[in-house]
Design a protein around this motif. Sequence first.
Motif, PDB file in Angstrom:
ATOM      1  N   PHE A 126       0.861  -1.188   0.000  1.00 45.61           N
ATOM      2  CA  PHE A 126       0.000   0.000   0.000  1.00 45.61           C
ATOM      3  C   PHE A 126       0.894   1.233   0.000  1.00 45.61           C
ATOM      4  CE2 PHE A 126      -3.169   2.623   2.769  1.00 45.61           C
ATOM      5  CZ  PHE A 126      -3.515   3.394   1.663  1.00 45.61           C
ATOM      6  N   VAL A 127       0.884   1.970  -1.110  1.00 45.21           N
ATOM      7  CA  VAL A 127       1.629   3.227  -1.189  1.00 45.21           C
ATOM      8  C   VAL A 127       0.669   4.301  -0.677  1.00 45.21           C
ATOM      9  CG1 VAL A 127       2.986   4.739  -2.660  1.00 45.21           C
ATOM     10  CG2 VAL A 127       2.896   2.292  -3.169  1.00 45.21           C
ATOM     11  N   ASP A 128       0.828   4.575   0.589  1.00 49.55           N
ATOM     12  CA  ASP A 128      -0.144   5.370   1.335  1.00 49.55           C
ATOM     13  C   ASP A 128       0.286   6.834   1.343  1.00 49.55           C
ATOM     14  OD1 ASP A 128      -1.964   6.356   3.116  1.00 49.55           O
ATOM     15  OD2 ASP A 128      -1.414   5.036   4.780  1.00 49.55           O
ATOM     16  N   THR A 129      -0.387   7.606   0.514  1.00 49.85           N
ATOM     17  CA  THR A 129      -0.072   9.028   0.408  1.00 49.85           C
ATOM     18  C   THR A 129      -1.396   9.791   0.424  1.00 49.85           C
ATOM     19  OG1 THR A 129       1.747   8.397  -1.067  1.00 49.85           O
ATOM     20  CG2 THR A 129       1.195  10.729  -0.979  1.00 49.85           C
ATOM     21  N   PRO A 130      -1.577  10.713   1.358  1.00 52.09           N
ATOM     22  CA  PRO A 130      -2.839  11.454   1.419  1.00 52.09           C
ATOM     23  C   PRO A 130      -3.117  12.171   0.098  1.00 52.09           C
ATOM     24  CG  PRO A 130      -1.448  11.954   3.321  1.00 52.09           C
ATOM     25  CD  PRO A 130      -0.618  11.129   2.373  1.00 52.09           C
ATOM     26  N   ILE A 131      -4.391  12.261  -0.226  1.00 52.40           N
ATOM     27  CA  ILE A 131      -4.737  12.874  -1.517  1.00 52.40           C
ATOM     28  C   ILE A 131      -4.221  14.317  -1.614  1.00 52.40           C
ATOM     29  CG2 ILE A 131      -7.074  13.609  -0.818  1.00 52.40           C
ATOM     30  CD1 ILE A 131      -7.849  12.767  -3.809  1.00 52.40           C
ATOM     31  N   GLU A 132      -4.165  15.004  -0.481  1.00 54.28           N
ATOM     32  CA  GLU A 132      -3.669  16.396  -0.506  1.00 54.28           C
ATOM     33  C   GLU A 132      -2.225  16.431  -1.022  1.00 54.28           C
ATOM     34  OE1 GLU A 132      -4.816  14.937   2.426  1.00 54.28           O
ATOM     35  OE2 GLU A 132      -6.872  15.618   2.028  1.00 54.28           O
ATOM     36  N   VAL A 133      -1.447  15.443  -0.604  1.00 55.91           N
ATOM     37  CA  VAL A 133      -0.037  15.385  -1.034  1.00 55.91           C
ATOM     38  C   VAL A 133       0.040  15.004  -2.512  1.00 55.91           C
ATOM     39  CG1 VAL A 133       2.192  14.242  -0.637  1.00 55.91           C
ATOM     40  CG2 VAL A 133       0.721  14.816   1.314  1.00 55.91           C
ATOM     41  N   CYS A 134      -0.761  14.012  -2.910  1.00 51.42           N
ATOM     42  CA  CYS A 134      -0.780  13.613  -4.333  1.00 51.42           C
ATOM     43  C   CYS A 134      -1.156  14.798  -5.201  1.00 51.42           C
ATOM     44  CB  CYS A 134      -1.789  12.486  -4.568  1.00 51.42           C
ATOM     45  SG  CYS A 134      -1.415  10.959  -3.708  1.00 51.42           S
ATOM     46  N   GLU A 135      -2.139  15.546  -4.708  1.00 56.95           N
ATOM     47  CA  GLU A 135      -2.658  16.672  -5.481  1.00 56.95           C
ATOM     48  C   GLU A 135      -1.625  17.792  -5.558  1.00 56.95           C
ATOM     49  OE1 GLU A 135      -6.668  17.455  -4.354  1.00 56.95           O
ATOM     50  OE2 GLU A 135      -6.934  18.916  -5.952  1.00 56.95           O
ATOM     51  N   GLN A 136      -0.883  17.955  -4.487  1.00 60.90           N
ATOM     52  CA  GLN A 136       0.166  18.973  -4.490  1.00 60.90           C
ATOM     53  C   GLN A 136       1.294  18.572  -5.449  1.00 60.90           C
ATOM     54  OE1 GLN A 136       1.670  19.605  -0.559  1.00 60.90           O
ATOM     55  NE2 GLN A 136       2.018  21.773  -0.930  1.00 60.90           N
ATOM     56  N   ARG A 137       1.603  17.255  -5.465  1.00 59.09           N
ATOM     57  CA  ARG A 137       2.632  16.778  -6.409  1.00 59.09           C
ATOM     58  C   ARG A 137       2.142  16.963  -7.840  1.00 59.09           C
ATOM     59  NH1 ARG A 137       3.875  10.885  -3.623  1.00 59.09           N
ATOM     60  NH2 ARG A 137       5.031  11.651  -1.810  1.00 59.09           N
ATOM     61  N   ASP A 138       0.914  16.593  -8.064  1.00 57.73           N
ATOM     62  CA  ASP A 138       0.240  16.603  -9.382  1.00 57.73           C
ATOM     63  C   ASP A 138       1.212  16.391 -10.541  1.00 57.73           C
ATOM     64  OD1 ASP A 138      -1.965  16.474 -10.954  1.00 57.73           O
ATOM     65  OD2 ASP A 138      -2.498  18.592 -10.828  1.00 57.73           O
ATOM     66  N   VAL A 139       1.875  15.236 -10.480  1.00 63.66           N
ATOM     67  CA  VAL A 139       2.952  14.899 -11.419  1.00 63.66           C
ATOM     68  C   VAL A 139       2.537  15.095 -12.873  1.00 63.66           C
ATOM     69  CG1 VAL A 139       4.548  13.046 -12.082  1.00 63.66           C
ATOM     70  CG2 VAL A 139       3.666  13.143  -9.736  1.00 63.66           C
ATOM     71  N   LYS A 140       1.309  14.705 -13.197  1.00 73.05           N
ATOM     72  CA  LYS A 140       0.876  14.756 -14.601  1.00 73.05           C
ATOM     73  C   LYS A 140      -0.155  15.853 -14.866  1.00 73.05           C
ATOM     74  CE  LYS A 140       1.325   9.703 -14.728  1.00 73.05           C
ATOM     75  NZ  LYS A 140       0.541   8.456 -14.666  1.00 73.05           N
ATOM     76  N   GLY A 141      -0.422  16.674 -13.854  1.00 74.04           N
ATOM     77  CA  GLY A 141      -1.419  17.740 -14.030  1.00 74.04           C
ATOM     78  C   GLY A 141      -2.847  17.233 -14.080  1.00 74.04           C
ATOM     79  N   LEU A 142      -3.057  15.967 -13.685  1.00 73.87           N
ATOM     80  CA  LEU A 142      -4.396  15.384 -13.818  1.00 73.87           C
ATOM     81  C   LEU A 142      -5.352  15.834 -12.713  1.00 73.87           C
ATOM     82  CD1 LEU A 142      -3.502  11.726 -14.908  1.00 73.87           C
ATOM     83  CD2 LEU A 142      -4.154  13.673 -16.330  1.00 73.87           C
ATOM     84  N   TYR A 143      -4.814  16.082 -11.505  1.00 78.28           N
ATOM     85  CA  TYR A 143      -5.707  16.536 -10.427  1.00 78.28           C
ATOM     86  C   TYR A 143      -6.305  17.904 -10.779  1.00 78.28           C
ATOM     87  CZ  TYR A 143      -4.492  12.700  -7.288  1.00 78.28           C
ATOM     88  OH  TYR A 143      -4.345  11.454  -6.718  1.00 78.28           O
ATOM     89  N   ALA A 144      -5.470  18.783 -11.315  1.00 76.25           N
ATOM     90  CA  ALA A 144      -5.977  20.108 -11.708  1.00 76.25           C
ATOM     91  C   ALA A 144      -7.085  19.959 -12.746  1.00 76.25           C
ATOM     92  CB  ALA A 144      -4.827  20.952 -12.251  1.00 76.25           C
ATOM     93  N   LYS A 145      -6.848  19.072 -13.715  1.00 74.71           N
ATOM     94  CA  LYS A 145      -7.865  18.845 -14.754  1.00 74.71           C
ATOM     95  C   LYS A 145      -9.139  18.257 -14.156  1.00 74.71           C
ATOM     96  CE  LYS A 145      -5.422  17.823 -19.064  1.00 74.71           C
ATOM     97  NZ  LYS A 145      -5.108  16.729 -19.980  1.00 74.71           N
ATOM     98  N   ALA A 146      -8.953  17.291 -13.224  1.00 75.49           N
ATOM     99  CA  ALA A 146     -10.122  16.633 -12.614  1.00 75.49           C
ATOM    100  C   ALA A 146     -10.922  17.649 -11.799  1.00 75.49           C
ATOM    101  CB  ALA A 146      -9.674  15.463 -11.750  1.00 75.49           C
ATOM    102  N   ARG A 147     -10.211  18.509 -11.036  1.00 77.78           N
ATOM    103  CA  ARG A 147     -10.903  19.543 -10.234  1.00 77.78           C
ATOM    104  C   ARG A 147     -11.653  20.511 -11.146  1.00 77.78           C
ATOM    105  NH1 ARG A 147     -11.599  17.684  -5.173  1.00 77.78           N
ATOM    106  NH2 ARG A 147      -9.641  17.156  -4.177  1.00 77.78           N
ATOM    107  N   ALA A 148     -11.115  20.705 -12.332  1.00 82.13           N
ATOM    108  CA  ALA A 148     -11.765  21.613 -13.286  1.00 82.13           C
ATOM    109  C   ALA A 148     -12.908  20.924 -14.034  1.00 82.13           C
ATOM    110  CB  ALA A 148     -10.729  22.154 -14.273  1.00 82.13           C
TER     111      ALA A 148
END
Length: 196
Positions: free
Chosen positions: A128-150
């Motif tokens: 289990f690669v346990d990383t809070p969504i806030e951290v994943c979203e801050q990393r946003d390696v591929k810019g997908l969280y920004a797109k999903a939020r939009a």
Amino acid sequence: MQENIIPHDHAIKLEDRVRKNGYAPKLIWFTGLSGSGKSTLASAFEVYLFNQGYGTYILDGDNVRSGLNKDLDFSDSSRVENIRRIAEVSKLFVDAGVVVLTAFISPFRADRAQARDLVGGENFIEVFVDTPIEVCEQRDVKGLYAKARAGKIPNFTGIDSPFETPEHPDVHIRTAGQSVEESLKELIEQIVPKLK
Ligand SMILES: Nc1ncnc2c1ncn2[C@@H]1O[C@H](COP(=O)(O)OS(=O)(=O)O)[C@@H](OP(=O)(O)O)[C@H]1O
Ligand SMILES: Nc1ncnc2c1ncn2[C@@H]1O[C@H](COP(=O)(O)OP(=O)(O)O)[C@@H](O)[C@H]1O
């Protein structure tokens, strides 16, 4: 078993491959949110194992969703089918004596359990690669969280599609506030003894 399908009993067995190779093949199953660190850690761990002489192979989104599974989207039913096929392919690799590392979100507990059952519990290591969504979203390696939020990516895991947290992972890596090297050290310490 499907009607009229009768598997051939081939002469070389898994135990022959294990004896020849000198290690036990396993399916090392990384699960976690997008951006949690699955690919980074699977890749770093593969480099370590490869350099130690293990036969390894990584299955991840890029080499599976762009080929074998290119007919699948991110609906629940497609994710289920995605993981079912990956588990079946992994089973073949494990039978070939290879240490397989998979890096898929694999959001549903039942599908991860099915993968475990398919290769056998003794051959399956859930990480289990346990990383809070806030951290994943801050990393946003591929810019997908920004797109999903939009609202540009429907059914995005952790936003409007579920991730069912593993209840009893074999290995639990908490990446927030931890370097890749520190996480890798934990993987090596906890998994390598299981390959002997
Ligand atoms: N809707 C939606 N939700 C989640 N992720 C999405 C989505 N659309 C595209 N992507 C990209 O696809 C990667 C996840 O594919 P997986 O095959 O691992 O997903 S799953 O196991 O079938 O749920 C994931 O890669 P990772 O970031 O490596 O996890 C994303 O880059
Ligand atoms: N301890 C850690 N383990 C793994 N990745 C980390 C860690 N700390 C920071 N990161 C960074 O987080 C990102 C994870 O991205 P990635 O491996 O593509 O995630 P995933 O495959 O789960 O989508 C990378 O940019 C990586 O460098």
